[in-house]
Design a protein around this motif. Structure first.
Motif, PDB file in Angstrom:
ATOM      1  N   UNK A 171      30.289 165.264 -12.755  1.00  0.00           N
ATOM      2  CA  UNK A 171      30.767 166.189 -11.521  1.00  0.00           C
ATOM      3  C   UNK A 171      31.415 165.503 -10.385  1.00  0.00           C
ATOM      4  N   UNK A 172      32.732 164.787 -10.729  1.00  0.00           N
ATOM      5  CA  UNK A 172      33.253 163.990  -9.814  1.00  0.00           C
ATOM      6  C   UNK A 172      34.484 164.958  -9.369  1.00  0.00           C
ATOM      7  N   UNK A 173      34.412 165.239  -8.188  1.00  0.00           N
ATOM      8  CA  UNK A 173      35.528 166.218  -7.548  1.00  0.00           C
ATOM      9  C   UNK A 173      36.979 165.581  -7.674  1.00  0.00           C
ATOM     10  N   UNK A 232      33.950 152.923 -11.464  1.00  0.00           N
ATOM     11  CA  UNK A 232      32.870 152.418 -11.856  1.00  0.00           C
ATOM     12  C   UNK A 232      31.750 153.619 -12.525  1.00  0.00           C
ATOM     13  N   UNK A 233      31.638 154.799 -12.078  1.00  0.00           N
ATOM     14  CA  UNK A 233      30.961 155.641 -12.866  1.00  0.00           C
ATOM     15  C   UNK A 233      31.333 156.224 -13.995  1.00  0.00           C
ATOM     16  N   UNK A 234      32.690 156.084 -14.314  1.00  0.00           N
ATOM     17  CA  UNK A 234      32.981 156.179 -15.580  1.00  0.00           C
ATOM     18  C   UNK A 234      32.465 155.141 -16.678  1.00  0.00           C
ATOM     19  N   UNK A 235      32.539 153.936 -16.125  1.00  0.00           N
ATOM     20  CA  UNK A 235      32.103 152.639 -16.688  1.00  0.00           C
ATOM     21  C   UNK A 235      30.887 152.708 -17.252  1.00  0.00           C
ATOM     22  N   UNK A 236      29.794 153.197 -15.956  1.00  0.00           N
ATOM     23  CA  UNK A 236      28.427 153.406 -16.490  1.00  0.00           C
ATOM     24  C   UNK A 236      28.083 154.515 -17.270  1.00  0.00           C
ATOM     25  N   UNK A 237      28.822 155.557 -17.247  1.00  0.00           N
ATOM     26  CA  UNK A 237      28.702 156.689 -18.259  1.00  0.00           C
ATOM     27  C   UNK A 237      28.962 156.143 -19.789  1.00  0.00           C
ATOM     28  N   UNK A 292      41.526 158.488  -1.530  1.00  0.00           N
ATOM     29  CA  UNK A 292      41.604 157.015  -1.358  1.00  0.00           C
ATOM     30  C   UNK A 292      40.881 155.975  -2.298  1.00  0.00           C
ATOM     31  N   UNK A 293      41.419 154.646  -2.135  1.00  0.00           N
ATOM     32  CA  UNK A 293      41.090 153.729  -3.341  1.00  0.00           C
ATOM     33  C   UNK A 293      39.733 153.244  -3.331  1.00  0.00           C
ATOM     34  N   UNK A 294      38.946 153.268  -2.277  1.00  0.00           N
ATOM     35  CA  UNK A 294      37.323 153.224  -2.224  1.00  0.00           C
ATOM     36  C   UNK A 294      36.875 154.328  -3.358  1.00  0.00           C
ATOM     37  N   UNK A 295      37.181 155.398  -2.925  1.00  0.00           N
ATOM     38  CA  UNK A 295      36.528 156.577  -3.880  1.00  0.00           C
ATOM     39  C   UNK A 295      36.970 156.433  -5.351  1.00  0.00           C
ATOM     40  N   UNK A 296      38.273 155.962  -5.281  1.00  0.00           N
ATOM     41  CA  UNK A 296      38.920 155.907  -6.498  1.00  0.00           C
ATOM     42  C   UNK A 296      38.203 154.852  -7.578  1.00  0.00           C
TER      43      UNK A 296
END
Length: 374
Positions: free
Chosen positions: A321-323, A269-274, A260-264
């Motif tokens: 560890x994003x599935x 965002x997590x990639x950006x933080x990384x 889903x888009x919310x998870x996407x």
């Protein structure tokens, strides 16, 4: 639009009851002299030579009229007396000084001359009114009470001993008024500084918004082109390695469709933080180019350091560890990277360097993804 100039906006000389000598006509004329002084002071706000000249003339003409009025009153009782002659002499010294200052204003910076004139007028008027005019008033007052001139002078001298106290009180009252105005100006000054700071902050926020990807808080594509141009120029000038890393999230469309888009969005965002956690140096610039596409521009001492940065980014994303079970290469989120590190030549452009990096990224995808091609 109202273009009327207000020459009574600020007062450098405040009328005080201690300036009243007790003759209504003279008191009113003193008030007018002080009003003209304040008008002259307010011309400092406007760079207008004609205005200054007109007020100088108005002041000189009115002073002449005032002195004539005073001398008619004084001479009636003290004609040829040395106190009266001295008073006349004071009057005569006033106009030449003002006219001399006016002449200087035509040769020098008139703001400076106006300030000099104002200081002269403040001192002259305060002392002249409180000391000399009051002295003349008291002499006449005692003469009207049938005292001889000699007796009137003696009584006046005793009375004028209080003039120092009166002058002090007047200065204190004027100081209180000026202090009040100064406080107001300070408040206005502080309010203006605060407004300027808020405006600066707002402009900084607007700039930040214009160069920031709102989802990931990384720099956006628009800023990518500006930074690339600047960093390429700097690398050419200083002969340092410019590293360009371009990467895509592997099978992100499948990830987005399945979770889903919310998870996407959360994944992006997590990639950006990384990226931000790794790209901390002043010349590390992480970008979201669009969709699942990201880029990093940085300067390094050698080609190997550029590769190590790319490996660190790849590992940090793996450590999230994003599935992503719809991926063909891993059950977790992975990325494919193209990297170029080189000391650019004068012939190198943004376009030809990006073509090289894009080919390397394409090769990383074609060779099975989750790879770095340098």
């Amino acid at each position: 639009m109202n273009n009327t100039i207000n020459l009574n906006q600020f007062q450098v000389f405040h009328w005080n009851k201690n300036f009243e000598i007790g003759i209504k006509e003279i008191d009113e004329q003193h008030k007018q002299l002080i009003n003209l002084l304040n008008k002259l002071a307010n011309t400092l706000t406007y760079e207008n030579d004609a205005m200054v000249t007109n007020i100088f003339k108005e002041l000189a003409d009115y002073a002449t009229y005032h002195f004539e009025t005073e001398e008619k009153i004084w001479s009636k009782y003290l004609h040829n007396d040395k106190w009266y002659i001295k008073h006349q002499s004071t009057h005569k010294s006033f106009l030449p000084k003002v006219l001399k200052l006016q002449a200087k204003s035509n040769q020098q910076n008139y703001n400076q001359i106006i300030e000099e004139t104002i200081m002269f007028l403040i001192r002259w008027l305060a002392i002249h009114i409180i000391d000399e005019d009051k002295k003349m008033f008291y002499i006449i007052k005692y003469i009207k009470k049938n005292k001889t001139i000699k007796e009137a002078k003696k009584l006046t001298k005793n009375k004028m001993n209080d003039s120092i106290k009166m002058l002090t009180d007047t200065i204190l009252n004027m100081h209180e008024s000026i202090s009040s105005r100064t406080i107001t100006l300070m408040k206005e000054h502080n309010a203006r500084i605060k407004a300027e700071e808020e405006l600066k902050k707002a402009n900084e926020e607007l700039l930040k918004l214009s160069i920031t990807d709102q989802l990931t808080q990384l720099y956006n594509r628009r800023h990518f082109e500006n930074v690339f141009k600047s960093e390429l120029s700097r690398a050419k000038r200083t002969k340092i390695y410019l590293t360009i890393i371009s990467f895509d999230i592997d099978y992100f469309k499948r990830h987005n469709d399945y979770y889903g888009h919310v998870k996407g969005d959360d994944t992006l965002r997590k990639v950006g933080e990384s990226l931000k956690s790794i790209c901390k140096r002043s010349h590390d610039f992480p970008f979201r180019i669009g969709g699942e596409e990201f880029a990093i521009l940085t300067s390094v001492d050698n080609e190997e350091l550029g590769l190590k940065l790319a490996q660190s980014i790849q590992k940090s994303i793996d450590d999230l560890n994003i599935e992503n079970i719809k991926s063909d290469v891993s059950k977790n989120l992975t990325v494919s990277m193209g990297i170029l590190s080189k000391i650019p030549t004068q012939e190198d452009t943004i376009e030809n360097l990006m073509k090289i990096v894009d080919k390397k990224l394409y090769k990383a995808k074609q060779s099975g993804r989750n790879k770095i091609v340098k």
